[in-house]
Design a protein around this motif. Structure first.
Motif, PDB file in Angstrom:
ATOM      1  N   CYS A  87       0.819  -1.218   0.000  1.00  0.00           N
ATOM      2  CA  CYS A  87       0.000   0.000   0.000  1.00  0.00           C
ATOM      3  C   CYS A  87       0.848   1.261   0.000  1.00  0.00           C
ATOM      4  O   CYS A  87       0.475   2.258  -0.625  1.00  0.00           O
ATOM      5  CB  CYS A  87      -0.946   0.008   1.193  1.00  0.00           C
ATOM      6  SG  CYS A  87      -2.188  -1.297   1.149  1.00  0.00           S
ATOM      7  N   SER A  88       1.981   1.244   0.665  1.00  0.00           N
ATOM      8  CA  SER A  88       2.809   2.446   0.733  1.00  0.00           C
ATOM      9  C   SER A  88       3.379   2.821  -0.632  1.00  0.00           C
ATOM     10  O   SER A  88       3.816   3.951  -0.833  1.00  0.00           O
ATOM     11  CB  SER A  88       3.933   2.282   1.753  1.00  0.00           C
ATOM     12  OG  SER A  88       4.832   1.272   1.342  1.00  0.00           O
ATOM     13  N   ASN A  89       3.364   1.898  -1.584  1.00  0.00           N
ATOM     14  CA  ASN A  89       3.826   2.187  -2.942  1.00  0.00           C
ATOM     15  C   ASN A  89       2.681   2.469  -3.909  1.00  0.00           C
ATOM     16  O   ASN A  89       2.916   2.765  -5.075  1.00  0.00           O
ATOM     17  CB  ASN A  89       4.662   1.027  -3.481  1.00  0.00           C
ATOM     18  CG  ASN A  89       5.985   0.911  -2.771  1.00  0.00           C
ATOM     19  OD1 ASN A  89       6.556   1.899  -2.346  1.00  0.00           O
ATOM     20  ND2 ASN A  89       6.467  -0.305  -2.621  1.00  0.00           N
ATOM     21  N   CYS A  90       1.456   2.355  -3.457  1.00  0.00           N
ATOM     22  CA  CYS A  90       0.282   2.562  -4.311  1.00  0.00           C
ATOM     23  C   CYS A  90      -0.011   4.056  -4.405  1.00  0.00           C
ATOM     24  O   CYS A  90      -0.189   4.727  -3.380  1.00  0.00           O
ATOM     25  CB  CYS A  90      -0.925   1.827  -3.737  1.00  0.00           C
ATOM     26  SG  CYS A  90      -2.455   2.181  -4.629  1.00  0.00           S
ATOM     27  N   PRO A  91      -0.094   4.597  -5.618  1.00  0.00           N
ATOM     28  CA  PRO A  91      -0.344   6.035  -5.738  1.00  0.00           C
ATOM     29  C   PRO A  91      -1.706   6.475  -5.197  1.00  0.00           C
ATOM     30  O   PRO A  91      -1.832   7.603  -4.716  1.00  0.00           O
ATOM     31  CB  PRO A  91      -0.230   6.299  -7.239  1.00  0.00           C
ATOM     32  CG  PRO A  91      -0.384   4.980  -7.888  1.00  0.00           C
ATOM     33  CD  PRO A  91       0.099   3.963  -6.911  1.00  0.00           C
ATOM     34  N   VAL A  92      -2.707   5.612  -5.249  1.00  0.00           N
ATOM     35  CA  VAL A  92      -4.020   5.986  -4.722  1.00  0.00           C
ATOM     36  C   VAL A  92      -3.947   6.113  -3.198  1.00  0.00           C
ATOM     37  O   VAL A  92      -4.439   7.077  -2.615  1.00  0.00           O
ATOM     38  CB  VAL A  92      -5.111   4.973  -5.135  1.00  0.00           C
ATOM     39  CG1 VAL A  92      -6.449   5.345  -4.529  1.00  0.00           C
ATOM     40  CG2 VAL A  92      -5.213   4.890  -6.643  1.00  0.00           C
ATOM     41  N   TYR A  93      -3.294   5.156  -2.559  1.00  0.00           N
ATOM     42  CA  TYR A  93      -3.122   5.198  -1.106  1.00  0.00           C
ATOM     43  C   TYR A  93      -2.295   6.422  -0.698  1.00  0.00           C
ATOM     44  O   TYR A  93      -2.673   7.175   0.188  1.00  0.00           O
ATOM     45  CB  TYR A  93      -2.469   3.908  -0.621  1.00  0.00           C
ATOM     46  CG  TYR A  93      -2.183   3.886   0.855  1.00  0.00           C
ATOM     47  CD1 TYR A  93      -3.185   3.581   1.771  1.00  0.00           C
ATOM     48  CD2 TYR A  93      -0.911   4.165   1.341  1.00  0.00           C
ATOM     49  CE1 TYR A  93      -2.938   3.559   3.132  1.00  0.00           C
ATOM     50  CE2 TYR A  93      -0.645   4.142   2.700  1.00  0.00           C
ATOM     51  CZ  TYR A  93      -1.662   3.840   3.592  1.00  0.00           C
ATOM     52  OH  TYR A  93      -1.404   3.826   4.947  1.00  0.00           O
ATOM     53  N   ARG A  94      -1.167   6.622  -1.379  1.00  0.00           N
ATOM     54  CA  ARG A  94      -0.300   7.762  -1.058  1.00  0.00           C
ATOM     55  C   ARG A  94      -1.029   9.091  -1.251  1.00  0.00           C
ATOM     56  O   ARG A  94      -0.917   9.988  -0.424  1.00  0.00           O
ATOM     57  CB  ARG A  94       0.981   7.727  -1.899  1.00  0.00           C
ATOM     58  CG  ARG A  94       1.947   6.645  -1.473  1.00  0.00           C
ATOM     59  CD  ARG A  94       3.332   6.783  -2.089  1.00  0.00           C
ATOM     60  NE  ARG A  94       3.414   7.480  -3.352  1.00  0.00           N
ATOM     61  CZ  ARG A  94       3.493   6.899  -4.552  1.00  0.00           C
ATOM     62  NH1 ARG A  94       3.507   5.591  -4.654  1.00  0.00           N
ATOM     63  NH2 ARG A  94       3.590   7.627  -5.651  1.00  0.00           N
TER      64      ARG A  94
END
Length: 114
Positions: A9-16
């Motif tokens: 998740c920390s690499n997901c642009p939506v999450y970030r």
């Protein structure tokens, strides 16, 4: 924070973008993913606080991996004795880093090689 499917998740642009309230990243990701995957995505739909939360990205509402892992009482697909299933194989093709995450977890839980 690892999703059921192995995405970090920390690499997901939506999450970030959600966690930092980055409206530009939301718009850019909606445009990029729309082109790459053939979806119509709006910036307003680019919101997620992780697959174990109540705020999910639009395409994760009916996640088959979340449902399967929940039924089996496991944290992610890598812990499954049947890993990788056919559905997951297809999903992971364009996401090699998620596959690597799940491969590592599977080895730890089940030993040996894949």
């Amino acid at each position: 924070m690892l999703a059921f499917c192995g995405i970090d998740c920390s690499n997901c642009p939506v999450y970030r973008a959600t966690m930092t309230n980055d409206e530009i990243l939301k718009r850019e990701t909606a445009e990029k993913w729309g082109r790459e995957f053939g979806f119509v995505l709006e910036k307003s739909e680019m919101t997620c606080t992780g697959c174990r939360s109540e705020i999910l990205f639009k395409l994760c509402f009916d996640c088959p991996f979340k449902e399967c892992c929940s039924k089996k009482g496991i944290d992610n697909c890598g812990q499954c004795a049947e890993y990788p299933c056919q559905t997951l194989e297809k999903f992971l093709r364009p996401i090699p880093e998620a596959r690597a995450n799940l491969d590592e977890i599977h080895r730890k839980f089940h030993g040996g090689t894949l």
